[in-house]
Design a protein around this motif. Structure first.
Motif, mmCIF file in Angstrom:
data_model
loop_
_atom_site.group_PDB
_atom_site.id
_atom_site.type_symbol
_atom_site.label_atom_id
_atom_site.label_comp_id
_atom_site.label_asym_id
_atom_site.label_seq_id
_atom_site.Cartn_x
_atom_site.Cartn_y
_atom_site.Cartn_z
ATOM 1 N N LEU A 43 0.376 -1.474 -0.219
ATOM 2 C CA LEU A 43 0.350 -0.012 -0.384
ATOM 3 C C LEU A 43 0.853 1.405 0.263
ATOM 4 C CD1 LEU A 43 -2.741 -1.109 2.541
ATOM 5 C CD2 LEU A 43 -2.919 -1.141 -0.014
ATOM 6 N N ILE A 44 1.932 0.509 0.909
ATOM 7 C CA ILE A 44 2.579 2.336 0.422
ATOM 8 C C ILE A 44 3.451 3.330 -0.897
ATOM 9 C CG2 ILE A 44 4.831 3.034 1.794
ATOM 10 C CD1 ILE A 44 4.661 1.236 3.733
ATOM 11 N N TRP A 51 -0.501 10.814 -3.313
ATOM 12 C CA TRP A 51 -0.677 12.093 -2.201
ATOM 13 C C TRP A 51 0.222 13.330 -2.709
ATOM 14 C CZ3 TRP A 51 5.124 12.950 0.291
ATOM 15 C CH2 TRP A 51 5.213 13.477 0.456
ATOM 16 N N GLU A 52 1.389 12.523 -3.733
ATOM 17 C CA GLU A 52 2.158 13.000 -5.282
ATOM 18 C C GLU A 52 1.668 13.734 -5.914
ATOM 19 O OE1 GLU A 52 5.404 13.930 -5.489
ATOM 20 O OE2 GLU A 52 5.766 12.577 -3.032
ATOM 21 N N ASP A 53 0.301 13.234 -5.936
ATOM 22 C CA ASP A 53 -0.588 13.587 -7.033
ATOM 23 C C ASP A 53 -1.416 14.495 -6.432
ATOM 24 O OD1 ASP A 53 0.292 12.086 -9.070
ATOM 25 O OD2 ASP A 53 -1.343 10.348 -8.958
ATOM 26 N N THR A 57 -0.690 17.212 -0.701
ATOM 27 C CA THR A 57 -1.860 17.727 0.486
ATOM 28 C C THR A 57 -2.273 16.347 1.435
ATOM 29 O OG1 THR A 57 -4.049 17.011 -0.707
ATOM 30 C CG2 THR A 57 -2.784 19.249 -0.433
ATOM 31 N N TYR A 58 -2.643 16.484 2.239
ATOM 32 C CA TYR A 58 -3.424 15.353 3.635
ATOM 33 C C TYR A 58 -4.661 16.126 3.665
ATOM 34 C CZ TYR A 58 -3.462 12.338 7.011
ATOM 35 O OH TYR A 58 -4.011 11.034 8.172
ATOM 36 N N GLY A 59 -5.536 14.823 4.386
ATOM 37 C CA GLY A 59 -6.736 14.967 4.939
ATOM 38 C C GLY A 59 -7.883 15.564 4.086
ATOM 39 N N ALA A 60 -8.796 16.020 4.060
ATOM 40 C CA ALA A 60 -10.429 16.173 3.749
ATOM 41 C C ALA A 60 -9.779 17.345 2.177
ATOM 42 C CB ALA A 60 -11.342 16.702 4.222
#
Length: 83
Positions: A43-44, A51-53, A57-60
């Motif tokens: 999964l990593i 995340w790169e695409d 950003t992280y989260g909603a």
């Protein structure tokens, strides 16, 4: 962590500081990877790609304008500010 530091300090001193038996460390290294570890390794790369695409950003996702469900909160906030 021990594997990373062992070349500089040796396993015994690191285990002493961590209050861990060196035999425990070596026994753990001998064990096969768990199902969870194997799944995480799959999964990593996928999670990293998403995340790169997303521009790292992280989260909603952020919306340029208020979301309709947030409208009542926004309106009440403005009402409270007006006094």
């Amino acid at each position: 962590m021990i594997g990373y530091l062992r070349d500089g300090f040796g396993v015994d001193p690191i285990c002493r500081v961590l209050q861990l038996s060196p035999s425990t460390y070596f026994a753990r290294k001998q064990r096969p990877k768990s199902a969870r570890q194997l799944r995480d390794e799959e999964l990593i790369p996928l999670v990293t790609a998403v995340w790169e695409d997303s521009g790292r950003t992280y989260g909603a996702p952020r919306h340029p304008r208020p979301h309709p469900r947030r409208a009542p909160r926004r309106l009440l906030h403005h009402r409270a500010a007006d006094g």
